[in-house]
Enzyme design. Structure first.
Site, PDB file in Angstrom:
ATOM      1  N   HIS A 128       0.850  -1.069   0.143  1.00  0.00           N
ATOM      2  CA  HIS A 128      -0.105   0.019   0.074  1.00  0.00           C
ATOM      3  C   HIS A 128       0.891   1.142   0.135  1.00  0.00           C
ATOM      4  O   HIS A 128       1.817   1.307   0.824  1.00  0.00           O
ATOM      5  CB  HIS A 128      -0.922  -0.066   1.091  1.00  0.00           C
ATOM      6  CG  HIS A 128      -1.659  -1.235   1.341  1.00  0.00           C
ATOM      7  ND1 HIS A 128      -2.870  -1.504   0.622  1.00  0.00           N
ATOM      8  CD2 HIS A 128      -1.468  -2.410   2.073  1.00  0.00           C
ATOM      9  CE1 HIS A 128      -3.299  -2.783   0.773  1.00  0.00           C
ATOM     10  NE2 HIS A 128      -2.751  -3.307   1.938  1.00  0.00           N
ATOM     11  N   ARG A 136      28.312 -10.252  14.601  1.00  0.00           N
ATOM     12  CA  ARG A 136      29.509 -10.869  14.513  1.00  0.00           C
ATOM     13  C   ARG A 136      29.918 -10.624  12.974  1.00  0.00           C
ATOM     14  O   ARG A 136      29.123 -10.779  12.060  1.00  0.00           O
ATOM     15  CB  ARG A 136      29.395 -12.196  14.836  1.00  0.00           C
ATOM     16  CG  ARG A 136      30.514 -13.058  14.916  1.00  0.00           C
ATOM     17  CD  ARG A 136      31.064 -13.400  16.003  1.00  0.00           C
ATOM     18  NE  ARG A 136      32.335 -14.041  16.058  1.00  0.00           N
ATOM     19  CZ  ARG A 136      32.919 -14.766  17.137  1.00  0.00           C
ATOM     20  NH1 ARG A 136      32.254 -14.698  18.132  1.00  0.00           N
ATOM     21  NH2 ARG A 136      33.934 -15.344  17.039  1.00  0.00           N
ATOM     22  N   THR A 147      16.202  -4.201   7.291  1.00  0.00           N
ATOM     23  CA  THR A 147      15.609  -2.940   6.742  1.00  0.00           C
ATOM     24  C   THR A 147      17.109  -2.326   5.889  1.00  0.00           C
ATOM     25  O   THR A 147      16.705  -1.481   5.204  1.00  0.00           O
ATOM     26  CB  THR A 147      15.190  -1.928   8.033  1.00  0.00           C
ATOM     27  OG1 THR A 147      16.272  -1.789   8.897  1.00  0.00           O
ATOM     28  CG2 THR A 147      13.959  -2.558   8.523  1.00  0.00           C
ATOM     29  N   LYS A 148      18.202  -2.357   6.258  1.00  0.00           N
ATOM     30  CA  LYS A 148      19.333  -1.843   5.601  1.00  0.00           C
ATOM     31  C   LYS A 148      20.256  -3.318   5.046  1.00  0.00           C
ATOM     32  O   LYS A 148      20.391  -4.260   5.760  1.00  0.00           O
ATOM     33  CB  LYS A 148      20.189  -1.268   6.536  1.00  0.00           C
ATOM     34  CG  LYS A 148      19.379   0.260   6.760  1.00  0.00           C
ATOM     35  CD  LYS A 148      20.104   1.005   7.908  1.00  0.00           C
ATOM     36  CE  LYS A 148      19.041   2.180   8.150  1.00  0.00           C
ATOM     37  NZ  LYS A 148      19.906   2.947   9.105  1.00  0.00           N
TER      38      LYS A 148
END
Length: 193
Positions: free
Chosen positions: A37, A105, A87-88
């Site tokens: 959306h 790590r 998200t990255k």
């Protein structure tokens, strides 16, 4: 590539999801190149959440319930921990966990051996089997050795530090007692182990 049941991959508006060879994706993972959306900035009318490509390089392992969001690239050999939200983009050969996923790590490698079904055979040097293709040091986007700070549980780290200090004090006290008590042989044995 292998995946467990109920893994979902979504893409819209021309966005693509590319998954490299030898990836392992656990159950209930969601890979979303779109948000389904649209969201707009009220003042400018600009779209805030366009669909974007997702790339999983070779030999990536997404553990149970991982969600990968639009615009993310996950580097070769990386492991993303259970229920994390990516998200990255993530570099190669790291372990990333959390919401949002963060590198905890680096310079890691994983193998497909299922330890519940197969006993890990070690070589003559006592090392596990390795597929050299995927055992690589972590590098940043410029190809240099990466330095990622390990995230940690500060309360646990403090407690471990306190216990280490207590152990050091106890060993120093034991060293002082060594000259007073006939336990010199016992102390020497303890230092060796």
């Amino acid at each position: 590539m292998s995946t467990a049941s109920t893994c979902s991959v979504f893409a819209a508006e021309g966005a693509q999801v590319r998954i490299g060879n030898d990836c392992m994706i656990a159950a209930d993972c969601r890979i979303r190149a779109d948000d389904a959306h649209p969201i707009y900035d009220i003042e400018s009318g600009a779209r805030l959440n366009p669909s974007q490509n997702i790339v999983l390089r070779e030999h990536v392992w997404l553990a149970y319930g991982v969600m990968v969001m639009p615009g993310v690239t996950i580097g070769q050999g990386t492991v993303v921990g259970t229920l994390s939200v990516v998200t990255k983009s993530l570099p190669n050969n790291v372990v990333a966990v959390g919401t949002p996923a963060r590198v905890v790590r680096q310079n890691v490698a994983w193998e497909r051996t299922d330890i519940k079904k197969t006993r890990i055979e070690l070589d003559e040097d006592g090392l596990p089997p390795r597929r050299e293709k995927y055992w690589n040091p972590t590098v940043d986007k410029n190809g240099r050795a990466a330095k990622y700070a390990r995230s940690s549980n500060s309360a646990l780290d403090r407690r471990v530090g306190e216990l280490e200090q207590d152990l050091d004090r106890a060993l120093r006290a034991l060293g002082k007692l060594e000259s007073l008590w006939p336990i010199r042989a016992w102390v020497r044995l303890r230092k060796r182990s």
